[in-house]
Design an enzyme around this catalytic site. Sequence first.
Site, PDB file in Angstrom:
ATOM      1  N   GLN A 406     103.090 -11.353  91.838  1.00 53.06           N
ATOM      2  CA  GLN A 406     102.723 -11.121  90.443  1.00 53.06           C
ATOM      3  C   GLN A 406     101.211 -11.304  90.336  1.00 53.06           C
ATOM      4  OE1 GLN A 406     106.994 -12.763  88.705  1.00 53.06           O
ATOM      5  NE2 GLN A 406     105.118 -13.408  87.696  1.00 53.06           N
ATOM      6  N   HIS A 408      98.354 -10.933  87.838  1.00 51.42           N
ATOM      7  CA  HIS A 408      98.424 -10.852  86.375  1.00 51.42           C
ATOM      8  C   HIS A 408      97.614 -11.976  85.744  1.00 51.42           C
ATOM      9  CE1 HIS A 408     102.097 -13.809  86.191  1.00 51.42           C
ATOM     10  NE2 HIS A 408     101.264 -14.121  87.150  1.00 51.42           N
ATOM     11  N   HIS A 505     113.653 -21.010  90.427  1.00 56.75           N
ATOM     12  CA  HIS A 505     114.550 -19.917  90.798  1.00 56.75           C
ATOM     13  C   HIS A 505     115.608 -20.382  91.795  1.00 56.75           C
ATOM     14  CE1 HIS A 505     111.228 -16.749  89.732  1.00 56.75           C
ATOM     15  NE2 HIS A 505     111.859 -17.196  88.669  1.00 56.75           N
ATOM     16  N   ASN A 558     112.093 -12.519  91.103  1.00 62.02           N
ATOM     17  CA  ASN A 558     112.733 -13.190  89.976  1.00 62.02           C
ATOM     18  C   ASN A 558     114.202 -12.767  89.915  1.00 62.02           C
ATOM     19  OD1 ASN A 558     113.731 -13.517  87.193  1.00 62.02           O
ATOM     20  ND2 ASN A 558     111.664 -14.229  86.762  1.00 62.02           N
TER      21      ASN A 558
END
Length: 601
Positions: A406, A408, A505, A558
């Site tokens: 990710q 970002h 997770h 995810n």
Amino acid sequence: MQYSRMTATRENPKYKNLRVEECDVLIIGSGPVGATYAREILDPGSGASPGRKAPKVIMVETGAQESKVPGEHKKNAVVYQKHIDSFVNVIQGSLFATSVPTRVDPNLKLPPVSWSPREKQNFNGQNKEQNIYHNLDANGVSRNVGGMSTHWTCATPRQHELERSKIFDDATWDRLYKRAEELIGTRTDVLDQSIRQRLVLDILRKKFKNRDAKALPLAAEKVEGKNLIKWSSSSTVLGNLLEDEKFTLLDQHHCEKLEFNDETNKVSFAIIKNLAKPQTSKEDEDRLRIKAKYVIVCGGPILTPQLLFKSGFRYDEEDAEDSEGNKSSLYIPALGRNLTEQTMCFCQIVLKDKWVEELQKNNWGPECEEHRRKYDEEDDPLRIPFDDLDPQVTLPFTENTPWHTQIHRDAFSYGAVPPAIDKRTIVDLRYFGRAETQWRNRVTFSKKLTDAYGMPQPTFDFKLSTKDRLESHRMMQDMEKVAGELGGYLPGSEPQFLAPGLALHVCGTTAALRKGCRSEDEMKRISVCDENSKVWGVENLHLGGLNVIPGPRSNASNPTLTAMCFAIKGAEEIRRKLGKKGSHSGNRDDGDVDTDTDDDA
């Protein structure tokens, strides 16, 4: 193997006088997976039969409703989108540590006259049974309506074929993923107009031509006419069910345990405590029994097996035998085992001069031109809108780069930006790595210690394999390479591995297995439920959450969308059974279950 009836967990006479509430389906937990069960049972995308009586569904949640719309993402408040780093405090306030080892270092400045413990004790939520070297230190749970979906990143990638199990065939996976994406609102065009989204994608596509840089799939949508985003959550999945008279949501109602009927092998009642209700002299007036045709536990990868353990399920053989040596039918050795959690590394960079120059000079469209007319170089040297939406980009998981990325800007419980640096020049890199499915990795539950809600204290026993450690090193090297192309490290946010458990997770603690692929004893030994998430040996008990996702493969991405797939499948099974009783009937693909037993999970 000889199994005894559920005599150890038969209905407790002390609960006999409690008020009884009846329903068709009881859902314990209000996160996106519980919401998926509710939506697919009451308002399925297909298969609802006109004229059938709709089932009555009750959802209970230990935590409180903390938003006007039940389960709404808290980042939808404009103040947090204007000041993203302030959302860090919301995340931290929503997470409660699962297992904190007891500290043994004394406070040397304590006055001699004051009392102090002379040995390990349990106070302030600490767990003296936790080995500090085998802990998931940063693991936490959310207790609120909506669960973690009220503060998650909304990243909803599908698992790569090397991550996901073969419990379903490819066509079924595709069908389930499409429905899950529809429910949660997954899109890849949310940030198409973001200037920095386009810049970061352009850089990565030039520098890493074989990596297929693309927009990160997000459960979100852009607010029309404004640089704001509406982030998805449980409320998105529930939709208009929140006004449906057949659906009841009870917040601050904690499920203490499940009671079983030892003749039918079914859950007969769930014992629910109203946490906020005042209690006078009458004993247990704050409790009730809910009698449901089907019970679905969606408490997450720690709290779901915790409730099962409190209800009498056992994973140790010596704890599951009666006086005659027969095993309880609630003996499931795999409960809490096969725990996986992702490794995670992180850094923040400040964009290189040459990339900022592109921001300043390139023609990014009318919104940017309007900003430049309004602010000259002295007022804003960056020359792009102050509210330009933050990028959300990924370099996808592949066989050669088996990690989820990710790239970002977002709020986490770490990684805030110093006020002296223009936040529009900052990019975060977060990499998530796989951990092999290992039988030894597990969460256990204490027979003596309890948490703040009187439930058995969880204790982790988790270690990375040699393969995991080597792969995580490769992942870090890749992150450093990508970061180096984008810019220089923000001081204090140089490349680093994050504490175990911070990914949040955890998977596999009540893993699913395709029924019929092994003997009954073997299935119960290596898994907890079937492909419809129905618990082995209990006819009306289903599970939901990351905990259901099985090995032998492990995931880096995810896993929320994948967990929703299992919930959709379980809801189809429950809806079909309710249909026989006059509620809903559902359609089932004949090809839903792959009969190949070589890779049954």
